[in-house]
Design a protein around this motif. Structure first.
Motif, PDB file in Angstrom:
ATOM      1  N   GLU A 141     -28.951  86.799  41.151  1.00 18.71           N
ATOM      2  CA  GLU A 141     -28.781  87.770  40.105  1.00 18.71           C
ATOM      3  C   GLU A 141     -27.842  87.136  39.256  1.00 18.71           C
ATOM      4  N   ARG A 142     -28.091  87.063  37.989  1.00 19.90           N
ATOM      5  CA  ARG A 142     -27.176  86.304  37.150  1.00 19.90           C
ATOM      6  C   ARG A 142     -26.026  87.327  36.490  1.00 19.90           C
ATOM      7  N   LEU A 143     -24.714  86.766  36.582  1.00 19.61           N
ATOM      8  CA  LEU A 143     -23.602  87.721  36.139  1.00 19.61           C
ATOM      9  C   LEU A 143     -23.246  87.189  34.862  1.00 19.61           C
ATOM     10  N   LEU A 144     -22.952  85.796  34.963  1.00 17.60           N
ATOM     11  CA  LEU A 144     -22.432  85.241  33.677  1.00 17.60           C
ATOM     12  C   LEU A 144     -23.515  84.209  33.023  1.00 17.60           C
ATOM     13  N   GLU A 145     -23.735  84.123  32.114  1.00 15.59           N
ATOM     14  CA  GLU A 145     -24.798  83.233  31.203  1.00 15.59           C
ATOM     15  C   GLU A 145     -24.221  82.818  30.048  1.00 15.59           C
ATOM     16  N   VAL A 146     -23.823  81.600  30.173  1.00 10.32           N
ATOM     17  CA  VAL A 146     -23.359  80.633  28.966  1.00 10.32           C
ATOM     18  C   VAL A 146     -24.453  79.874  28.269  1.00 10.32           C
ATOM     19  N   LYS A 147     -24.684  79.719  27.280  1.00 10.78           N
ATOM     20  CA  LYS A 147     -25.817  78.992  26.628  1.00 10.78           C
ATOM     21  C   LYS A 147     -25.111  78.181  25.173  1.00 10.78           C
ATOM     22  N   ASP A 148     -25.357  77.056  25.382  1.00  8.80           N
ATOM     23  CA  ASP A 148     -24.980  76.130  24.324  1.00  8.80           C
ATOM     24  C   ASP A 148     -23.619  76.268  23.537  1.00  8.80           C
ATOM     25  N   LEU A 149     -22.923  76.700  24.489  1.00  9.43           N
ATOM     26  CA  LEU A 149     -21.212  76.889  24.192  1.00  9.43           C
ATOM     27  C   LEU A 149     -20.795  75.734  23.498  1.00  9.43           C
ATOM     28  N   THR A 150     -20.196  75.591  22.295  1.00  3.83           N
ATOM     29  CA  THR A 150     -19.447  74.641  21.729  1.00  3.83           C
ATOM     30  C   THR A 150     -18.192  75.066  21.038  1.00  3.83           C
ATOM     31  N   VAL A 151     -17.136  74.464  21.716  1.00  2.69           N
ATOM     32  CA  VAL A 151     -15.673  74.720  20.995  1.00  2.69           C
ATOM     33  C   VAL A 151     -15.141  73.274  20.336  1.00  2.69           C
ATOM     34  N   GLY A 152     -14.548  73.570  19.198  1.00  2.73           N
ATOM     35  CA  GLY A 152     -13.864  72.434  18.467  1.00  2.73           C
ATOM     36  C   GLY A 152     -12.512  72.515  18.089  1.00  2.73           C
ATOM     37  N   ASP A 158     -19.265  70.875  24.416  1.00  2.00           N
ATOM     38  CA  ASP A 158     -20.202  70.464  23.363  1.00  2.00           C
ATOM     39  C   ASP A 158     -21.936  70.866  23.975  1.00  2.00           C
ATOM     40  N   GLY A 159     -22.157  72.116  23.607  1.00  2.00           N
ATOM     41  CA  GLY A 159     -23.419  72.616  23.742  1.00  2.00           C
ATOM     42  C   GLY A 159     -23.693  72.720  25.430  1.00  2.00           C
ATOM     43  N   LEU A 160     -22.727  73.256  25.981  1.00  2.00           N
ATOM     44  CA  LEU A 160     -22.742  73.777  27.401  1.00  2.00           C
ATOM     45  C   LEU A 160     -23.350  74.924  27.780  1.00  2.00           C
ATOM     46  N   THR A 161     -24.175  74.792  28.783  1.00  2.00           N
ATOM     47  CA  THR A 161     -25.056  75.780  29.446  1.00  2.00           C
ATOM     48  C   THR A 161     -24.764  76.125  31.030  1.00  2.00           C
ATOM     49  N   LEU A 162     -24.373  77.102  31.481  1.00  2.00           N
ATOM     50  CA  LEU A 162     -24.390  77.565  32.870  1.00  2.00           C
ATOM     51  C   LEU A 162     -24.577  78.742  33.191  1.00  2.00           C
ATOM     52  N   ASN A 163     -24.764  79.096  34.357  1.00  2.00           N
ATOM     53  CA  ASN A 163     -24.838  80.420  34.924  1.00  2.00           C
ATOM     54  C   ASN A 163     -24.481  80.601  36.174  1.00  2.00           C
ATOM     55  N   VAL A 164     -23.485  81.954  36.525  1.00  2.00           N
ATOM     56  CA  VAL A 164     -23.007  82.106  37.637  1.00  2.00           C
ATOM     57  C   VAL A 164     -23.864  83.263  38.271  1.00  2.00           C
ATOM     58  N   GLY A 165     -24.262  83.152  39.397  1.00  2.00           N
ATOM     59  CA  GLY A 165     -24.801  84.411  40.238  1.00  2.00           C
ATOM     60  C   GLY A 165     -24.070  85.521  41.047  1.00  2.00           C
ATOM     61  N   SER A 166     -24.525  86.310  41.236  1.00  2.00           N
ATOM     62  CA  SER A 166     -23.801  87.230  42.233  1.00  2.00           C
ATOM     63  C   SER A 166     -23.618  86.844  43.629  1.00  2.00           C
ATOM     64  N   SER A 214     -17.759  86.223  43.037  1.00  2.00           N
ATOM     65  CA  SER A 214     -18.249  85.032  42.700  1.00  2.00           C
ATOM     66  C   SER A 214     -17.176  84.241  42.314  1.00  2.00           C
ATOM     67  N   VAL A 215     -17.181  82.833  42.308  1.00  2.00           N
ATOM     68  CA  VAL A 215     -16.121  82.067  41.944  1.00  2.00           C
ATOM     69  C   VAL A 215     -16.780  80.906  40.989  1.00  2.00           C
ATOM     70  N   LEU A 216     -16.208  80.461  40.006  1.00  2.00           N
ATOM     71  CA  LEU A 216     -16.490  79.310  39.279  1.00  2.00           C
ATOM     72  C   LEU A 216     -15.476  78.457  39.484  1.00  2.00           C
ATOM     73  N   MET A 217     -15.558  77.358  40.157  1.00  2.00           N
ATOM     74  CA  MET A 217     -14.397  76.509  40.464  1.00  2.00           C
ATOM     75  C   MET A 217     -14.428  75.504  39.661  1.00  2.00           C
ATOM     76  N   ILE A 218     -13.374  75.222  38.835  1.00  2.00           N
ATOM     77  CA  ILE A 218     -13.060  74.015  37.832  1.00  2.00           C
ATOM     78  C   ILE A 218     -12.359  73.109  38.721  1.00  2.00           C
ATOM     79  N   THR A 219     -12.635  71.691  38.670  1.00  2.00           N
ATOM     80  CA  THR A 219     -11.840  70.950  39.386  1.00  2.00           C
ATOM     81  C   THR A 219     -12.206  69.640  39.096  1.00  2.00           C
ATOM     82  N   HIS A 220     -11.536  68.454  39.398  1.00  2.00           N
ATOM     83  CA  HIS A 220     -11.812  67.070  39.152  1.00  2.00           C
ATOM     84  C   HIS A 220     -11.960  66.475  40.759  1.00  2.00           C
ATOM     85  N   ASP A 221     -12.048  67.100  41.738  1.00  2.00           N
ATOM     86  CA  ASP A 221     -12.031  66.686  43.211  1.00  2.00           C
ATOM     87  C   ASP A 221     -13.155  67.073  43.722  1.00  2.00           C
TER      88      ASP A 221
END
Length: 336
Positions: free
Chosen positions: A11-22, A34-42, A214-221
């Protein structure tokens, strides 16, 4: 880990489509995302991994509508349970309540002039509407939830009086104060020693399971990703270059950048493993090449890579890659 509906999909909670930030510069607009798409589910834990400067933190801020001028969201959509989060009214209602963020540096995020108790009190009064003794009761509950001992005394402490691991626990407590459905964790273990890193990840994993967050983990590790996440999206120069379930990506990385990241990580289970760094330097984002962003550093590059950016294509069930050297099946705009 993830819950699924009758159709077998999360079940999708967050839906990001073609996101572009300048971000405007003297050399033109630099695209942080640049044109990022992702989804995070329950009940899902999704990792976004990439080296510094790949656009991960910008992505997290953009999802919450927190990109500050002169930066701006130039295109795409961000939907939370079907609602447009790029609409300011929706963002103000969702931000901090249904979607909360654990920021990268607690010493920057926590107010050095206020005690932990004062900051929690302000948050609980303004965001949750608690008053009187209920504020202190809930504050103690939150500190206990994140494993802070002697909570009554810690409420009186200032950020500089706490250890790095303790400050990170306070940040997690503030993020959980409004009982969010999604946590965006931006490098939550950076600057911590290995033992404390493990404690923080264990805490987040347990809270995610127990509270159904739900967790969206941002990391370089990559170690954090392997230990914590269900799925991973590999990000380079503002673009997603590979997405896959965790076990499959680590067993058989498909993008040359993903492979390079894995080869540059020490292996404790292989005594004579030779580390191989990724050649070249990260892109000058103001001078973006017309083709694949990774082409100047790629050992597999061919002429086609210099002309047009490779599309993100599905090469197997729940596996996607943006690379001309990986023949794909159908290209669609949806995430698996």
């Amino acid at each position: 880990m993830s819950t699924t509906g009758d159709n077998g999909r999360t079940e999708r909670l967050l839906e990001v489509k073609d996101l572009t930030v300048g971000f405007p510069t003297r050399d033109g607009t630099v695209l942080g995302v640049d044109g990022l798409t992702l989804n995070v589910g329950s009940h899902e834990r999704l990792g976004v991994v990439g080296e510094s400067g790949s656009g991960k933190s910008v992505m997290g801020l953009a999802i919450l509508g927190m990109v500050l001028p002169p930066g701006r969201i130039m295109g795409g959509s961000v939907r939370w349970k079907g609602e447009d989060v790029l609409d300011e009214a929706v963002a103000n209602r969702v931000r901090g309540r249904e979607i909360a963020m654990i920021f990268q540096d607690p010493m920057v995020s926590l107010n050095p002039l206020k005690t932990v108790g004062a900051q929690l009190r302000e948050l609980l009064q303004r965001r949750v509407g608690l008053q009187g003794p209920a504020v202190r009761t809930r504050s103690l509950e939150l500190l206990d939830m994140v494993g802070i001992a002697n909570a009554p005394e810690r409420l009186k402490a200032y950020a500089y009086e706490l250890s790095g691991g303790m400050r990170q626990r306070v940040m997690i407590a503030t993020a959980l104060a409004c009982e969010p459905t999604l946590l965006i964790a931006d490098e939550p273990t950076t600057g911590l020693d290995v033992t404390i890193q493990d404690q923080i990840l264990t805490l987040l994993r347990n809270l995610s399971t127990e509270l159904g967050v739900s967790v969206l983990m941002i990391t370089h590790d990559l170690g954090v990703v392997a230990q914590f996440c269900d799925r991973v999206q590999v990000m380079y120069a503002g673009r997603i270059v590979e997405r896959a379930p965790i076990a499959e990506m680590f067993a058989d990385p498909q993008h040359p950048y993903s492979l390079g990241l894995l080869k540059s990580v020490p292996r404790v289970d292989q005594a004579e493993t030779e580390l191989t760094g990724i050649p070249g330097e990260p892109l000058d984002r103001a001078r973006f090449p017309p083709g694949c962003a990774f082409e100047p550093r790629c050992v597999e590059a061919q002429d086609t890579c210099q002309v047009t950016p490779p599309p993100l294509v599905r090469i197997a069930e729940r596996r996607w890659v943006a690379c001309y050297n990986r023949p794909g099946a159908e290209r669609t705009g949806s995430d698996s």
